[in-house]
Design a protein around this motif. Sequence first.
Motif, PDB file in Angstrom:
ATOM      1  N   LEU A 172       0.948   4.321  -2.842  1.00 53.97           N
ATOM      2  CA  LEU A 172       0.760   5.510  -2.487  1.00 53.97           C
ATOM      3  C   LEU A 172       1.875   6.383  -2.982  1.00 53.97           C
ATOM      4  O   LEU A 172       1.683   7.523  -3.518  1.00 53.97           O
ATOM      5  CB  LEU A 172       0.729   5.887  -0.939  1.00 53.97           C
ATOM      6  N   ASN A 192       1.479   9.359  -5.594  1.00 47.71           N
ATOM      7  CA  ASN A 192       2.029  10.737  -5.344  1.00 47.71           C
ATOM      8  C   ASN A 192       2.676  11.199  -6.451  1.00 47.71           C
ATOM      9  O   ASN A 192       2.972  12.439  -6.893  1.00 47.71           O
ATOM     10  CB  ASN A 192       2.724  10.755  -4.023  1.00 47.71           C
ATOM     11  N   GLN A 236       0.888  -1.105  -0.180  1.00 47.95           N
ATOM     12  CA  GLN A 236       0.045  -0.032   0.055  1.00 47.95           C
ATOM     13  C   GLN A 236       0.946   1.266   0.039  1.00 47.95           C
ATOM     14  O   GLN A 236       0.456   2.444  -0.689  1.00 47.95           O
ATOM     15  CB  GLN A 236      -0.852  -0.112   1.039  1.00 47.95           C
TER      16      GLN A 236
END
Length: 106
Positions: free
Chosen positions: A34, A38, A30
Amino acid sequence: MKLKLALAAAVVITLSGCATQKQADTLSAQMAQLKADNQALQSQLQASMSAQQKQFKQLRPTGVCYLNGQPYTEGAVVAGRICDSNGIIIQGGERHLEWRNYTRTR
């Protein structure tokens, strides 16, 4: 026997806050996703900002002074102010112009 049972209970209580390997792997995946999301968003933002700056430069060319939305060239005198260079040269050779107070000397 009581000592072993107490020790086992202490170990279970201590380890109850730890994550399993599967949970750690899931969290790691995860976090990687992320980070990738980003980076993609930052790239999109940079591209959007570059496009916006390019569009702004096309709409408002440099090398002029603006007053009430109207462009004035260097040396223009309006309402006691003169459009003049502040000495800063923008990449590409254009000078940065700004309004300065102007009084006519006799």
